[in-house]
Design an enzyme around this catalytic site. Structure first.
Site, PDB file in Angstrom:
ATOM      1  N   SER A 199       0.854  -1.190   0.000  1.00 29.12           N
ATOM      2  CA  SER A 199       0.000   0.000   0.000  1.00 29.12           C
ATOM      3  C   SER A 199       0.887   1.236   0.000  1.00 29.12           C
ATOM      4  O   SER A 199       2.012   1.189   0.501  1.00 29.12           O
ATOM      5  CB  SER A 199      -0.866   0.019   1.257  1.00 29.12           C
ATOM      6  OG  SER A 199      -0.060   0.248   2.393  1.00 29.12           O
ATOM      7  N   ASP A 200       0.375   2.325  -0.551  1.00 32.83           N
ATOM      8  CA  ASP A 200       1.033   3.590  -0.266  1.00 32.83           C
ATOM      9  C   ASP A 200       0.861   3.796   1.243  1.00 32.83           C
ATOM     10  O   ASP A 200      -0.008   3.188   1.871  1.00 32.83           O
ATOM     11  CB  ASP A 200       0.430   4.752  -1.069  1.00 32.83           C
ATOM     12  CG  ASP A 200       1.384   5.952  -1.085  1.00 32.83           C
ATOM     13  OD1 ASP A 200       2.319   5.981  -0.261  1.00 32.83           O
ATOM     14  OD2 ASP A 200       1.196   6.870  -1.915  1.00 32.83           O
ATOM     15  N   TRP A 201       1.684   4.648   1.809  1.00 31.30           N
ATOM     16  CA  TRP A 201       1.737   4.763   3.274  1.00 31.30           C
ATOM     17  C   TRP A 201       0.408   5.272   3.839  1.00 31.30           C
ATOM     18  O   TRP A 201       0.073   6.443   3.709  1.00 31.30           O
ATOM     19  CB  TRP A 201       2.907   5.664   3.663  1.00 31.30           C
ATOM     20  CG  TRP A 201       4.184   4.876   3.916  1.00 31.30           C
ATOM     21  CD1 TRP A 201       4.958   4.955   5.040  1.00 31.30           C
ATOM     22  CD2 TRP A 201       4.806   3.897   3.088  1.00 31.30           C
ATOM     23  NE1 TRP A 201       6.014   4.069   4.957  1.00 31.30           N
ATOM     24  CE2 TRP A 201       5.947   3.409   3.777  1.00 31.30           C
ATOM     25  CE3 TRP A 201       4.505   3.340   1.845  1.00 31.30           C
ATOM     26  CZ2 TRP A 201       6.785   2.417   3.262  1.00 31.30           C
ATOM     27  CZ3 TRP A 201       5.345   2.356   1.322  1.00 31.30           C
ATOM     28  CH2 TRP A 201       6.454   1.907   2.027  1.00 31.30           C
ATOM     29  N   GLY A 202      -0.343   4.364   4.386  1.00 32.28           N
ATOM     30  CA  GLY A 202      -1.629   4.746   4.957  1.00 32.28           C
ATOM     31  C   GLY A 202      -2.787   4.581   3.992  1.00 32.28           C
ATOM     32  O   GLY A 202      -3.883   5.076   4.241  1.00 32.28           O
TER      33      GLY A 202
END
Ligand code: BGC
Length: 766
Positions: A239-242
């Site tokens: 995932s992208d961060w968050g």
């Protein structure tokens, strides 16, 4: 480097390890241990694996992690950002840059570098455009592929990002990109497709946004059906961060690794879902297997001898920067003479703006400005001219700059966008440069006819002064060594060879996404469809400031002998295209040979032409080289939503060779025959014109054709040949838009049942 070919950890061994893991350990493996590491399981010999940003240098955070480049990272080397490296149009160069990045990662114990970033530059306003490559998917995909190739040759992974349709920063974590199927395929997916298929990145990073209503992280269609089933991706998706919004659903959709850690919260959800029967444990096993494959692939190919030689890599950054500079305009002013009195003006001469803000921000171990290099020459002066902290004319700085310019033989103004204008996390509000800089350029060019502007920016700017200066160099955000590269180009020690990977429109309002960018609330409709960048400006025959593919040189190139190995082909064949390019000037130079394809007659709405390949060649004065391209079906195809596949409409196409998208120098017509027939389903609403496109259908509808509403065709024996031809043409013109059911409404004395019977027969033709 001590390379170990192949990977010794077999799938069986990894599965055996997984069989020994507890459900809790497996769930934990599906999310980060902290900000930058995957989980370790010591008892099973699974090491933690570190990932770091990317994309144009190593942002390795030793201490506290953050995803916006706020906290310090190790001293590293900042290469030119994606906006610039794309302008090089040089795949080999990007392979080399990737090799250096891979080596740096090996030396620093980083298993995956988070890049390249291939999102399409849909609007000049996107705050993160500087990290992205192009408005054209082929350029984005090819440059990304080259970088991936280089990094991964050092047994370090890449993470091509941000998948998918993440083309603005505004509301990036909640926006919903509404994009039609054909546009996704031809533009936004295509930017990833070639790189994923050809270079097999070890990981893919999904974006924050939704795509047509479903978060990227939860999007089974793109994460699994397209990425894995169609394109053969076999690494892990992170995932992208968050970007994780619903952990269990995301896992089911194909999101393997959540980053950063959820502090155990989402691991518990996974465990609970398996225990309740909501989630099949095999889904968790698959994700863990994908992650461990990469963890061990890196671990087993560690290069303990690798060194991060920052000074050596700085030189490489300079080499890359040389090719990222685009000479936009030159009315005989460049190159400057080595001994002339030259005034360098503008803050960025001494403090270049060479990278953007956010997660890609590198803690550069050193920065070389143009002024650092030119000072030693003795004939160059420097005046700051403006400050970029606020957009205000500083009379004193202006007066100094104008005076210095007046005294010199030529003035070079280093201008562009301040840091606060371009960053991850927000978009630009307009396309203008600070007005104090525009004013400075105006005033300097009034006293100095030989004025050159060097621009530092990651995306197009308006240039109200373009007609008043003699030279313009687009230096993009050229990395920490940009000053040396720019100086070498200004003084002719290096011949500029960059080309614009994007159109510079005259004004923001000309951009095709202008009317719908940045959407309404969270809803972002991509209303311009496939007409992104030059695909739009060409179709509208609009004037632009500088076209896609444009870039000048200090030498000249001539093109001749455009030829193909066949005049016509089936869409299952390939066609070889060759052209001879000669350096007709006095200086060694590199030219980007661009090949576009134009569909000359099409029943679908298509761009005027599309870039289908490019090659950069280096030529000595007088030297000729033959450049050869290979075109396959895809070069002639559009994406058909009827068959959900690429399709070529049989017919003639032009192969165009250009120095830019607006400077086509050679053209050749070829013919391509489709081997695929598009299925056609007849209904009572089908118009007669469409029915008659299939010659076999005429027999089935022959009685309807006698009706006046369908042209009133008379039986053959009742008309002589001449009058039949005339009446057929006229009648066909009038009748072709009439649906078959028209026979019921307009007195044909037929019933809907009769029409349905005809429709059934027509459908039987297939
Ligand atoms: C960015 C990514 C980056 C990640 C980690 C996110 O905010 O969108 O590009 O790789 O942070 O820093």
């Amino acid at each position: 480097m001590n390379k170990q070919e192949g990977y010794s950890m077999t799938a069986d061994k990894i599965r055996e390890i997984i069989s020994k893991m507890t459900l809790e350990e497996k769930a934990a493996m599906c999310s980060g241990a902290d900000f930058w590491h995957t989980e370790a399981v010591e008892r099973l010999g699974i090491p933690a694996s570190m990932v770091s940003d990317g994309p144009h240098g190593l942002r390795k955070q030793d201490q506290e992690g953050d995803h916006l480049g706020v906290n310090d990272s190790i001293k590293a080397v900042c290469f030119p950002a994606g906006c610039g490296t794309a302008a090089s149009f040089n795949r080999e160069l990007l392979v080399k840059m990737g090799e250096v990045l891979g080596e740096e990662c090996q030396a620093e114990g980083v298993s995956v570098i988070l890049g390249p970033a291939v999102n399409i530059k849909r609007s000049p306003l996107c705050g993160r455009n500087f990290e992205y490559y192009s408005e054209d998917p082929l350029v984005a995909s090819e440059m990304a592929g080259a970088l991936i190739h280089g990094v991964q040759s050092k047994h370090v992974g890449t993470s091509i990002k941000h998948f998918l349709a993440n083309n603005q920063e505004t509301r990036r974590m909640s926006s919903d990109s509404r994009v039609d199927e054909r546009t996704l395929r031809e533009i936004y997916l295509a930017a990833f497709e070639g790189a994923v298929k050809k270079e097999k990145p070890w990981t893919v990073m999904c974006s924050y946004n939704k795509i047509n209503g479903t978060y990227a992280a939860q999007n089974h269609k793109y994460l699994t059906e397209v990425l894995r089933d169609e394109w053969g991706f076999d690494g892990y998706v992170m995932s992208d961060w968050g970007a994780v919004n619903s952990r269990v659903e995301d896992l089911k959709a194909g999101l393997d690794l959540e980053m950063p850690t959820s502090m155990g919260a989402n691991d518990k959800l996974i465990v609970g879902a398996v225990q309740s029967g909501e989630l099949d444990e095999s889904v968790v096993d698959t994700a863990v297997e994908r992650i461990l494959n990469i963890v061990f692939r890196y671990e087993e190919n560690r290069d303990k001898q690798a060194v991060f030689d920052r000074d050596q890599d700085h030189e490489m950054a300079r080499k890359v920067a040389e090719e990222t500079v685009v000479l936009l305009k030159n009315e005989g002013v460049l190159p400057l003479a080595e001994n002339d009195q030259i005034a360098f003006i503008g803050k960025y001469a001494a403090k270049p703006r060479y990278q953007g803000g956010g997660s890609s921000h590198i803690n550069s171990h050193k920065v070389t400005s143009a002024w650092d290099i030119a000072q030693a020459m003795g004939n160059v002066t420097y005046a700051q001219g403006f400050d970029d902290k606020e957009d205000k004319v500083d009379e004193k700085l202006f007066a100094e700059a104008v005076e210095a310019a007046g005294k010199a033989k030529a003035a070079v103004i280093f201008a562009g966008l301040p840091d606060a204008f371009e960053s991850e996390g927000f978009d630009r509000e307009h396309m203008a440069m600070p007005s104090c800089q525009n004013e400075l350029i105006r005033q300097v060019s009034q006293v100095q006819p030989n004025t050159v502007v060097v621009l530092h920016n990651g995306s197009p700017v308006e240039m109200p002064w373009a007609g008043q200066v003699k030279g313009i160099l687009e230096a993009y955000l050229g990395g920490q060594a940009v000053g040396g590269a720019v100086c070498d180009i200004l003084f002719g020690r290096v011949n500029p060879s960059g080309k614009l990977p994007e159109t510079f429109p005259l004004r923001l309002e000309d951009n095709p996404s202008y009317l719908s960018y940045i959407g309404e609330g969270d809803m972002v409709e991509y209303r311009e469809g496939i007409f992104v960048g030059y695909r739009y400006y060409d179709k509208k025959k609009m004037d632009v400031l500088f076209p896609f593919g444009h870039g000048l040189s200090y030498t000249t190139f001539a093109y001749a002998n455009l030829r193909t190995d066949k005049e016509q082909m089936k869409d299952t064949d390939v066609m070889k295209v060759s052209v001879d390019v000669t350096n007709t000037g006095k200086m060694t130079g590199k030219e980007v040979v661009q090949l576009y394809v134009a569909d000359k007659e099409s029943t679908v709405i298509r761009p005027v032409k599309e870039l289908r390949d490019f090659v950069k060649v280096e030529l000595e004065p007088g030297e000729t080289k033959t450049v050869t391209f290979t075109l396959d079906k895809r070069a002639f195809a559009y994406y058909s939503v009827r068959i959900h596949d690429w399709h070529v409409e049989s017919g003639t196409f032009d192969i165009l060779i250009g120095k830019s998208s607006r400077d086509i120098v050679l053209t050749k017509e070829v013919r391509v025959e489709s081997t695929v027939e598009l299925p056609f389903v007849y209904t009572t609403d089908t118009i007669m014109g469409d029915v008659l496109k299939d010659s076999r259908a005429r027999e089935i509808v022959k009685d309807l054709l006698k009706l006046d509403i369908f042209g009133g065709e008379k039986p053959e024996q009742e008309t002589d040949a001449a009058s039949e031809a005339i009446s057929e043409d006229m009648n066909a013109a009038m009748a072709k838009f009439m649906p078959l059911r028209g026979a019921v409404s307009f007195g044909g004395n037929v019933s809907m049942g009769d029409i349905q019977a005809i429709v059934d027969k027509l459908n039987g033709l297939a």
